[in-house]
Design a protein around this motif. Structure first.
Motif, PDB file in Angstrom:
ATOM      1  N   UNK A  28       0.812  -1.219   0.000  1.00 14.38           N
ATOM      2  CA  UNK A  28       0.000   0.000   0.000  1.00 14.38           C
ATOM      3  C   UNK A  28       0.843   1.265   0.000  1.00 14.38           C
ATOM      4  N   UNK A  29       2.127   1.154   0.317  1.00 17.02           N
ATOM      5  CA  UNK A  29       3.043   2.287   0.132  1.00 17.02           C
ATOM      6  C   UNK A  29       3.357   2.510  -1.343  1.00 17.02           C
ATOM      7  N   UNK A  30       3.095   1.499  -2.183  1.00 18.33           N
ATOM      8  CA  UNK A  30       3.484   1.527  -3.598  1.00 18.33           C
ATOM      9  C   UNK A  30       4.995   1.718  -3.728  1.00 18.33           C
ATOM     10  N   UNK A  31       5.725   1.030  -2.866  1.00 15.80           N
ATOM     11  CA  UNK A  31       7.180   1.146  -2.837  1.00 15.80           C
ATOM     12  C   UNK A  31       7.800  -0.245  -2.753  1.00 15.80           C
ATOM     13  N   UNK A  32       9.022  -0.359  -3.257  1.00 15.22           N
ATOM     14  CA  UNK A  32       9.767  -1.599  -3.149  1.00 15.22           C
ATOM     15  C   UNK A  32      10.202  -2.112  -4.504  1.00 15.22           C
ATOM     16  N   UNK A  33      11.387  -2.688  -4.534  1.00 17.42           N
ATOM     17  CA  UNK A  33      11.996  -3.133  -5.779  1.00 17.42           C
ATOM     18  C   UNK A  33      11.576  -4.517  -6.220  1.00 17.42           C
ATOM     19  N   UNK A  34      12.400  -5.156  -7.040  1.00 16.74           N
ATOM     20  CA  UNK A  34      12.030  -6.409  -7.718  1.00 16.74           C
ATOM     21  C   UNK A  34      11.782  -7.588  -6.776  1.00 16.74           C
ATOM     22  N   UNK A  35      10.910  -8.486  -7.231  1.00 13.98           N
ATOM     23  CA  UNK A  35      10.617  -9.767  -6.581  1.00 13.98           C
ATOM     24  C   UNK A  35      10.854 -10.864  -7.627  1.00 13.98           C
ATOM     25  N   UNK A  67      10.168 -14.324   2.280  1.00 18.63           N
ATOM     26  CA  UNK A  67       9.249 -13.220   2.568  1.00 18.63           C
ATOM     27  C   UNK A  67       7.833 -13.685   2.294  1.00 18.63           C
ATOM     28  N   UNK A  68       6.916 -13.356   3.212  1.00 15.49           N
ATOM     29  CA  UNK A  68       5.495 -13.646   3.031  1.00 15.49           C
ATOM     30  C   UNK A  68       4.744 -12.323   2.878  1.00 15.49           C
ATOM     31  N   UNK A  69       3.845 -12.270   1.902  1.00 14.21           N
ATOM     32  CA  UNK A  69       3.104 -11.049   1.603  1.00 14.21           C
ATOM     33  C   UNK A  69       1.620 -11.363   1.594  1.00 14.21           C
ATOM     34  N   UNK A  70       0.850 -10.589   2.337  1.00  9.49           N
ATOM     35  CA  UNK A  70      -0.596 -10.709   2.310  1.00  9.49           C
ATOM     36  C   UNK A  70      -1.180  -9.533   1.543  1.00  9.49           C
ATOM     37  N   UNK A  71      -1.766  -8.591   2.284  1.00  8.02           N
ATOM     38  CA  UNK A  71      -2.321  -7.404   1.641  1.00  8.02           C
ATOM     39  C   UNK A  71      -1.287  -6.324   1.378  1.00  8.02           C
ATOM     40  N   UNK A  72      -0.069  -6.490   1.913  1.00  5.32           N
ATOM     41  CA  UNK A  72       0.984  -5.505   1.675  1.00  5.32           C
ATOM     42  C   UNK A  72       0.787  -4.204   2.407  1.00  5.32           C
ATOM     43  N   UNK A  73      -0.122  -4.189   3.406  1.00  2.53           N
ATOM     44  CA  UNK A  73      -0.440  -2.940   4.100  1.00  2.53           C
ATOM     45  C   UNK A  73       0.440  -2.700   5.317  1.00  2.53           C
ATOM     46  N   UNK A  74       1.312  -3.638   5.613  1.00  6.12           N
ATOM     47  CA  UNK A  74       2.171  -3.485   6.790  1.00  6.12           C
ATOM     48  C   UNK A  74       3.632  -3.716   6.422  1.00  6.12           C
ATOM     49  N   UNK A  75       3.989  -3.356   5.182  1.00  5.32           N
ATOM     50  CA  UNK A  75       5.349  -3.564   4.685  1.00  5.32           C
ATOM     51  C   UNK A  75       5.893  -2.264   4.111  1.00  5.32           C
ATOM     52  N   UNK A  76       7.092  -1.895   4.572  1.00  5.75           N
ATOM     53  CA  UNK A  76       7.880  -0.867   3.893  1.00  5.75           C
ATOM     54  C   UNK A  76       9.093  -1.593   3.334  1.00  5.75           C
ATOM     55  N   UNK A  77       9.165  -1.706   2.018  1.00  2.00           N
ATOM     56  CA  UNK A  77      10.186  -2.519   1.367  1.00  2.00           C
ATOM     57  C   UNK A  77      11.241  -1.642   0.720  1.00  2.00           C
ATOM     58  N   UNK A  78      12.468  -2.149   0.733  1.00  2.00           N
ATOM     59  CA  UNK A  78      13.596  -1.399   0.191  1.00  2.00           C
ATOM     60  C   UNK A  78      13.534  -1.236  -1.323  1.00  2.00           C
ATOM     61  N   UNK A  79      14.204  -0.211  -1.805  1.00  2.00           N
ATOM     62  CA  UNK A  79      14.229   0.067  -3.242  1.00  2.00           C
ATOM     63  C   UNK A  79      14.923  -1.043  -4.024  1.00  2.00           C
ATOM     64  N   UNK A  80      15.791  -1.818  -3.346  1.00  2.00           N
ATOM     65  CA  UNK A  80      16.504  -2.892  -4.042  1.00  2.00           C
ATOM     66  C   UNK A  80      15.679  -4.165  -4.143  1.00  2.00           C
ATOM     67  N   UNK A  81      14.515  -4.201  -3.503  1.00  2.00           N
ATOM     68  CA  UNK A  81      13.645  -5.355  -3.603  1.00  2.00           C
ATOM     69  C   UNK A  81      14.045  -6.486  -2.677  1.00  2.00           C
ATOM     70  N   UNK A  82      13.584  -7.694  -3.010  1.00  3.81           N
ATOM     71  CA  UNK A  82      13.866  -8.880  -2.197  1.00  3.81           C
ATOM     72  C   UNK A  82      14.275 -10.000  -3.136  1.00  3.81           C
TER      73      UNK A  82
END
Length: 385
Positions: A28-35, A67-82
Motif C-alpha cells: 500500500x506504500x506503492x514502494x519496493x523493488x524487484x521480486x 518473505x510472506x506477503x498478504x495485503x501488503x499494508x504493513x510492509x515498507x520494502x527497500x528500493x533494491x527489492x527482495x
C-alpha cells in the motif's frame, strides 16, 4: 465455504493473471523493488508446501531468507527489492459453525480483512464491526493483533492454525497460547527472534456473537459519531458506517487516487511507558489492558504517538524539503500525523529519511522513542541508505 471471489493471480474470468514483479505492486506504500522469485499460494496446502520447501533453521539469524506477503499494508520494502523466495498469500474461504452461545467463523489467511468483516455483519454476526476498514488480510490480523476504536482482534480470536517452519508441521494454537499484547503476539515475537516468520498463518478462527447489536462502544470519538454513550451498544451496520467514515476522514481507507492512503496506516505504535513516567502536559494517558482478560496493567500507561508527533513540531502534511524546491516526495498525511505517505514519486529512502527525522524529533523533545509498526523489508531506520 466462499468461492465467489477471484484470488490474486487469477482474473475475473478464471484465467491466469500476470504474477507481480515488484513489491511496489503489492504494497500500500506503492514502494519496493524487484521480486524475482515469487510464488502465489492459492490454498492452505500451497502454503504448507512452501513452508516445507523453505524450513527455518533455529540457529540462523540475520537477513530474512524468505518473505510472506498478504495485503501488503504493513510492509515498507527497500528500493533494491527482495532477492530470495517470496510467497503471496492468496488463499480464500470462510466457514461458520455453532458453538454454544457463539458462532465460530474460520477464515483462510488470504481473505481480505475488510471484506471478511463485511461478510460477518452480512451474516448476522457481531464483534468485528469496530475493526472495519483496516487494510490487509485475515492472516496478518493475529500477528499484529490489529486494533482500532477500542477493540483488538485478540478479543475475538478462538484459535489460529499455523505451519511451524521449525517443526515442519501444521498445528492449531488456541488464543491463550498466542501471548497477545498491544500490537504484538507470539507469532510476531517469533518472527522478530528469527528475523523472518517461524509460523505461517493458514487460517484464523473467530468466536462471534449472533445478532445485529454491536459490542459496547469504548472509544469516545466513535461514541460521538454514533451519538451514544461510551459503554452503550449500537446497530452493527451503523458502527461499521461510522468507523469507515472516521477512518476515511483520516486517510485510513485505501483509495488509489488519494496519496494520503499510500501508506501503511499508523507508522508508529502508541508508546507504552512506565506508569511513573511523567508525560508532557496535555498528552493523553490510557490504561493498558490484557486483551484476553481485560485486566489493567498497573505498571504501565499508553500515550498517543500522533499527539507526540504533532507537539514535537511535525504538523499534518510535513515533509522534508527537496533540493530542487519541489513538493516533498514523502510526507505526513494531510489528514493525520501518524501516517507517513508516498506522495506519488517517493523512493523508500525518502520514507526512511522522514521517519528518522520524526523519530529523532520526538525523542529530543519528549524522551520517548517511537517504534515503527510496519515490517521493514530490505531497509532499516537504524542506518542511512
Amino acid at each position: 465455504m466462499t468461492g465467489d471471489r477471484p484470488a490474486p493471480g487469477t482474473s475475473s474470468t478464471g484465467g491466469t493473471a500476470a504474477v507481480p514483479g515488484t513489491l511496489a505492486e503489492l504494497t500500500t506504500f506503492h514502494l519496493g523493488g524487484p521480486l524475482p522469485d515469487l510464488t502465489v499460494a492459492h490454498t492452505a496446502e500451497d502454503l504448507e508446501d512452501f513452508g516445507r520447501a523453505h524450513p527455518l533453521d533455529p540457529s540462523a539469524h540475520g537477513d530474512p531468507a524468505v518473505l510472506f506477503i498478504g495485503g501488503g499494508s504493513n510492509i515498507l520494502a527497500g528500493d533494491s527489492g527482495f532477492a530470495g523466495p517470496a510467497c503471496l498469500v492468496a488463499t480464500r474461504g470462510i466457514q461458520e459453525s455453532a458453538h454454544g452461545t457463539r458462532t465460530l467463523v474460520t477464515a483462510q489467511a488470504g481473505e481480505v480483512w475488510d471484506e471478511f468483516v463485511a461478510w460477518t455483519l452480512d451474516h448476522g454476526l457481531s464483534g468485528l464491526e469496530a475493526l472495519s476498514g483496516i487494510p490487509g488480510t485475515v492472516g496478518a490480523a493475529p500477528v499484529q493483533n490489529i486494533g482500532a476504536y477500542g477493540c483488538e482482534v485478540a478479543e475475538l480470536i478462538e484459535s489460529v492454525r499455523v505451519f511451524d517452519r521449525v517443526a515442519g508441521q501444521a498445528q492449531r494454537l488456541p488464543a491463550e497460547r498466542l501471548q497477545f499484547s498491544y500490537r504484538n503476539s507470539l507469532l510476531k515475537r517469533a518472527a522478530a527472534e528469527f528475523g523472518e516468520p517461524r509460523y505461517i498463518v493458514l487460517e484464523v478462527c473467530f468466536a462471534l456473537e449472533r445478532g445485529r447489536e454491536s459490542a459496547p462502544v469504548r472509544y469516545g470519538q466513535l461514541a460521538a459519531e454514533l451519538e451514544v454513550a461510551i459503554g452503550q451498544t449500537a446497530d452493527t451496520a451503523a458502527v461499521r458506517t461510522a468507523v469507515l467514515h472516521l477512518r476515511a476522514s483520516k486517510g485510513m481507507v485505501l483509495d488509489p487516487a488519494d496519496h494520503d492512503t499510500w501508506s501503511a496506516g499508523s507508522f508508529f505504535t502508541n508508546p507504552i511507558v512506565a506508569r511513573d513516567f511523567v508525560l508532557p502536559d496535555g498528552a493523553p494517558s490510557y490504561p493498558v489492558h490484557d486483551p484476553l482478560t481485560g485486566v489493567v496493567d498497573p505498571q504501565v500507561q499508553k500515550t498517543s504517538a500522533a499527539w507526540l508527533i504533532d507537539h514535537a513540531g511535525f504538523a499534518k502534511g510535513y515533509g522534508l524539503p527537496r533540493a530542487d524546491g519541489g513538493p516533498p516526495a514523502a510526507s505526513l498525511s494531510t489528514k493525520h500525523t501518524l501516517a507517513l505517505t508516498n506522495r506519488g514519486a517517493a523512493r523508500t529512502a525518502d520514507l526512511l529519511e522522514l521517519a528518522r527525522r520524526i523519530q529523532a524529533g520526538v525523542h529530543e523533545r519528549f524522551g520517548i522513542v517511537l517504534v515503527p509498526e510496519p515490517n521493514l523489508v530490505g531497509c532499516s531506520l537504524d542506518s542511512e541508505g
